[in-house]
Scaffold this motif. Structure first.
Motif, PDB file in Angstrom:
ATOM      1  N   UNK A 196       0.788  -1.425  -0.152  1.00 48.64           N
ATOM      2  CA  UNK A 196      -0.164  -0.384  -0.171  1.00 48.64           C
ATOM      3  C   UNK A 196       1.175   1.317   0.151  1.00 48.64           C
ATOM      4  N   UNK A 197       1.728   1.679   0.955  1.00 47.47           N
ATOM      5  CA  UNK A 197       2.910   2.324   0.794  1.00 47.47           C
ATOM      6  C   UNK A 197       3.639   2.521  -0.315  1.00 47.47           C
ATOM      7  N   UNK A 198       4.134   1.162  -1.167  1.00 47.03           N
ATOM      8  CA  UNK A 198       4.472   1.683  -2.586  1.00 47.03           C
ATOM      9  C   UNK A 198       3.947   2.036  -3.406  1.00 47.03           C
ATOM     10  N   UNK A 199       2.578   1.684  -3.133  1.00 50.86           N
ATOM     11  CA  UNK A 199       1.256   2.098  -4.533  1.00 50.86           C
ATOM     12  C   UNK A 199       1.513   3.487  -4.364  1.00 50.86           C
ATOM     13  N   UNK A 200       1.052   3.837  -2.819  1.00 50.33           N
ATOM     14  CA  UNK A 200       0.522   5.355  -3.457  1.00 50.33           C
ATOM     15  C   UNK A 200       1.890   6.385  -3.266  1.00 50.33           C
ATOM     16  N   UNK A 201       3.316   5.938  -3.174  1.00 46.81           N
ATOM     17  CA  UNK A 201       4.601   6.248  -3.375  1.00 46.81           C
ATOM     18  C   UNK A 201       4.516   6.780  -5.419  1.00 46.81           C
ATOM     19  N   UNK A 202       4.253   5.315  -5.373  1.00 51.25           N
ATOM     20  CA  UNK A 202       3.868   5.481  -7.449  1.00 51.25           C
ATOM     21  C   UNK A 202       2.982   6.006  -7.756  1.00 51.25           C
ATOM     22  N   UNK A 203       1.722   6.710  -7.370  1.00 49.28           N
ATOM     23  CA  UNK A 203       1.055   7.319  -7.811  1.00 49.28           C
ATOM     24  C   UNK A 203       1.528   9.085  -7.413  1.00 49.28           C
ATOM     25  N   UNK A 204       2.600   8.734  -6.616  1.00 47.35           N
ATOM     26  CA  UNK A 204       2.638  10.607  -6.241  1.00 47.35           C
ATOM     27  C   UNK A 204       3.686  10.743  -7.869  1.00 47.35           C
ATOM     28  N   UNK A 205       4.101   9.341  -8.330  1.00 48.69           N
ATOM     29  CA  UNK A 205       5.279  10.133  -9.497  1.00 48.69           C
ATOM     30  C   UNK A 205       4.496  10.401 -10.425  1.00 48.69           C
ATOM     31  N   UNK A 206       2.597   9.376 -10.880  1.00 50.76           N
ATOM     32  CA  UNK A 206       2.300  10.321 -11.872  1.00 50.76           C
ATOM     33  C   UNK A 206       1.751  11.584 -11.041  1.00 50.76           C
ATOM     34  N   UNK A 207       1.990  11.811 -10.047  1.00 56.51           N
ATOM     35  CA  UNK A 207       1.414  13.472  -9.979  1.00 56.51           C
ATOM     36  C   UNK A 207       2.078  14.267 -10.030  1.00 56.51           C
ATOM     37  N   UNK A 208       3.393  13.776 -10.374  1.00 58.43           N
ATOM     38  CA  UNK A 208       4.471  15.531 -10.149  1.00 58.43           C
ATOM     39  C   UNK A 208       5.631  14.918  -9.824  1.00 58.43           C
ATOM     40  N   UNK A 209       5.954  14.105  -8.817  1.00 55.19           N
ATOM     41  CA  UNK A 209       6.485  13.801  -8.231  1.00 55.19           C
ATOM     42  C   UNK A 209       8.129  12.968  -8.682  1.00 55.19           C
ATOM     43  N   UNK A 210       9.059  12.919  -8.454  1.00 55.15           N
ATOM     44  CA  UNK A 210      10.417  12.862  -9.259  1.00 55.15           C
ATOM     45  C   UNK A 210      10.359  10.916  -7.936  1.00 55.15           C
ATOM     46  N   UNK A 211      11.518   9.913  -8.597  1.00 59.25           N
ATOM     47  CA  UNK A 211      12.121   9.056  -7.472  1.00 59.25           C
ATOM     48  C   UNK A 211      12.607   9.530  -6.318  1.00 59.25           C
ATOM     49  N   UNK A 212      13.719  10.304  -6.644  1.00 54.61           N
ATOM     50  CA  UNK A 212      14.453  10.926  -5.714  1.00 54.61           C
ATOM     51  C   UNK A 212      13.775  11.823  -4.405  1.00 54.61           C
ATOM     52  N   UNK A 213      12.865  12.695  -5.219  1.00 52.62           N
ATOM     53  CA  UNK A 213      11.897  13.703  -4.645  1.00 52.62           C
ATOM     54  C   UNK A 213      10.895  12.452  -3.450  1.00 52.62           C
ATOM     55  N   UNK A 214      11.026  11.813  -3.587  1.00 55.01           N
ATOM     56  CA  UNK A 214       9.999  11.236  -2.691  1.00 55.01           C
ATOM     57  C   UNK A 214      10.782   9.894  -2.158  1.00 55.01           C
ATOM     58  N   UNK A 215      11.694   9.210  -2.204  1.00 55.77           N
ATOM     59  CA  UNK A 215      13.207   8.556  -1.884  1.00 55.77           C
ATOM     60  C   UNK A 215      13.547   9.273  -0.204  1.00 55.77           C
ATOM     61  N   UNK A 216      14.038  11.203  -0.884  1.00 56.78           N
ATOM     62  CA  UNK A 216      14.757  11.859   0.265  1.00 56.78           C
ATOM     63  C   UNK A 216      13.669  12.147   0.934  1.00 56.78           C
ATOM     64  N   UNK A 217      12.323  12.885   0.491  1.00 58.84           N
ATOM     65  CA  UNK A 217      11.756  13.473   1.286  1.00 58.84           C
ATOM     66  C   UNK A 217      11.282  11.939   3.163  1.00 58.84           C
ATOM     67  N   UNK A 218      10.783  10.329   2.278  1.00 54.46           N
ATOM     68  CA  UNK A 218      11.131   9.688   3.241  1.00 54.46           C
ATOM     69  C   UNK A 218      12.173   9.143   4.127  1.00 54.46           C
ATOM     70  N   UNK A 219      13.183   9.635   3.871  1.00 58.06           N
ATOM     71  CA  UNK A 219      14.385   9.640   4.412  1.00 58.06           C
ATOM     72  C   UNK A 219      14.471   9.493   5.592  1.00 58.06           C
ATOM     73  N   UNK A 220      14.688  11.683   4.861  1.00 55.89           N
ATOM     74  CA  UNK A 220      14.689  12.337   5.919  1.00 55.89           C
ATOM     75  C   UNK A 220      13.390  12.367   6.886  1.00 55.89           C
ATOM     76  N   UNK A 221      12.348  12.057   6.778  1.00 62.42           N
ATOM     77  CA  UNK A 221      11.342  11.595   8.059  1.00 62.42           C
ATOM     78  C   UNK A 221      12.242  10.137   9.024  1.00 62.42           C
ATOM     79  N   UNK A 222      12.495   9.515   7.749  1.00 60.68           N
ATOM     80  CA  UNK A 222      13.502   8.334   9.358  1.00 60.68           C
ATOM     81  C   UNK A 222      13.728   7.129   8.712  1.00 60.68           C
ATOM     82  N   UNK A 223      12.951   6.471   7.632  1.00 59.67           N
ATOM     83  CA  UNK A 223      13.400   5.302   6.485  1.00 59.67           C
ATOM     84  C   UNK A 223      15.133   5.787   6.362  1.00 59.67           C
ATOM     85  N   UNK A 224      15.884   4.206   6.085  1.00 56.83           N
ATOM     86  CA  UNK A 224      16.829   4.263   5.881  1.00 56.83           C
ATOM     87  C   UNK A 224      17.064   4.310   4.238  1.00 56.83           C
ATOM     88  N   UNK A 225      16.229   3.949   3.695  1.00 58.35           N
ATOM     89  CA  UNK A 225      16.319   3.881   2.446  1.00 58.35           C
ATOM     90  C   UNK A 225      14.440   4.386   2.007  1.00 58.35           C
TER      91      UNK A 225
END
Length: 444
Positions: free
Chosen positions: A245-274
């Motif tokens: 469910x988490x991964x799908x929502x992140x893929x939706x955000x790619x279609x909506x306007x984000x790039x992979x590195x933006x999503x990854x950086x935001x979630x790493x800043x939140x605390x995920x290791x990757x």
């Protein structure tokens, strides 16, 4: 597409309606500690005396099978490692030997203990040797036909009373158990790779699993030093359901306007290791691609589907092992940004859906990812896949890198106003064509 949501898209300058700020760390850590303890306990009606386990047979000498073997050897048990292919068996045995040699060389294990552990390993290609084992763990390719064939052999050769376990991560355990004449002895033991390092172990009883077999699964987790979570038999169990469910929502955000590195950086800043796209490249995009194709016929027509990963795989971009996935990996190093090919695929996906691409803030990215996990968690609790909402937090922290200091997605959800959380989940589900969970289920 639904109109932009005031809950999901609150401007950064305003106080967000749904908070993503860090909770009091002490409270989050206390929640995680108490949740871990609870997850290792069976309900009174499920409690039974575990069966004694001295010898464990592991079928499959690949990365997963050898990782499980190391875990069992380190717990001072005998291991029978079975493979049909002698060359594969030799590679698996060498992988285990190399593990112990490296541990000794690094000063992390005494040579005498490493030798004693390695001496308890018995590699073989003879199915009849399964009669020695008190517990048999299948760790072969994640394909139902393959696992069914293996369990037919296990049923023919394992001794009466042996516990028969599948390491499946998605498949129907009851179908696997039905390949045997003793479904009461079958359960799921879902290890995470590398199995000798990752702490989470999902213990999955089937419809006919005997109480003492379930108790044996929990007891094995303790002996292996694993953090167990009991999950009911359902596609993806607890961890993979939430992560998908988490991964799908992140893929939706790619279609909506984000790039992979933006999503990854935001979630790493939140605390995920990757971030999720770096993780996908590391594990291999073809794994998810194969699973998607296998499940295509069951996908609801109204469910939003993002084909970006499919298009990457069609171009041979299977992740790090192929030198390219969501990112490029020149000389083994990840590029800082997605390249022109990836951006073109993403832009074409947005165009095909009729989405006008827009900027997504880090706040929105984190909020949507957390809401997606909370929404799926509420459904898991309602379906009885997770007997406690807090078990979901344990699974996500120990198996999927959710930052421990944030407590888990359920802990996060409980910090939100219930009505606001429910509204956010409804809006998220409306944008994906999926179901909405009952937020109150997370407040058990």
């Amino acid at each position: 597409m639904p109109a932009p949501s005031t809950i999901l898209n609150a401007p950064d300058g305003e106080v967000p309606v749904i908070t993503i700020d860090a909770p009091p760390e002490a409270a989050a850590l206390q929640h995680q500690a108490s949740s871990e303890h609870a997850a290792m306990q069976l309900a009174p009606a499920q409690q039974a005396v575990p069966r004694p386990i001295r010898t464990v047979a592991i079928i499959g000498a690949g990365t997963m099978g050898t990782g499980i073997a190391i875990s069992v050897l380190d717990a001072d048990m005998q291991v029978l490692l079975l493979e049909q292919d002698p060359a594969a068996l030799a590679r698996g045995s060498e992988r285990i030997d190399m593990h112990y040699r490296k541990r000794v060389s690094a000063g992390k294990l005494k040579a005498e203990l490493a030798a004693a552990n390695a001496a308890r390993l018995q590699p073989c290609t003879d199915w009849t040797q399964l009669g020695q084992a008190d517990l048999v763990i299948e760790a072969v390719f994640e394909e139902l036909a393959v696992k069914l064939a293996v369990f037919v052999q296990i049923d023919a050769h394992a001794r009466p009373g042996a516990v028969l376990a599948s390491n499946t991560s998605y498949l129907d355990l009851d179908q696997i158990a039905a390949a045997t004449s003793r479904p009461q002895d079958v359960l799921g033991l879902h290890f995470f790779s590398p199995a000798n390092i990752m702490k989470l172990l999902e213990v999955v009883p089937g419809a006919d699993t005997a109480p003492e077999v379930l108790a044996t699964g929990l007891d094995m987790a303790k002996r292996l030093g694993k953090q167990a979570v009991v999950a009911s038999n359902s596609f993806g169990f607890i961890g993979n359901r939430i992560y998908n469910a988490y991964r799908k929502q992140c893929e939706f955000m790619l279609e909506d306007g984000a790039w992979p590195e933006q999503v990854d950086a935001a979630l790493q800043a939140f605390g995920f290791a990757m971030g999720p796209f770096a993780v996908a490249d590391l594990s291999g995009l073809d794994i998810a691609w194969r699973m998607r194709r296998a499940q295509a016929a069951k996908r609801p027509a109204q469910e939003r589907y993002v084909a970006i990963l499919d298009h990457l795989c069609e171009r041979g971009r299977l992740g790090q092992k192929a030198g390219a996935g969501y990112y490029n990996y020149a000389d083994g190093k990840r590029s800082a940004h997605s390249d022109a090919t990836v951006r073109h695929i993403i832009e074409q996906a947005s165009l095909a859906r009729g989405v006008a691409r827009r900027h997504l803030s880090d706040t929105e990215i984190c909020r949507r990812a957390l809401l997606a996990m909370a929404n799926e968690a509420a459904q898991l609790v309602a379906e009885g896949v997770a007997s406690r909402a807090s078990d979901i937090d344990v699974a996500m922290v120990h198996g999927y890198g959710f930052p421990r200091r944030h407590g888990g997605p359920v802990f996060w959800a409980r910090r939100q106003a219930l009505a606001t959380l429910q509204a956010g989940m409804q809006e998220l589900a409306a944008g994906s064509g999926g179901a909405t969970g009952n937020a109150a289920a997370l407040h058990d």
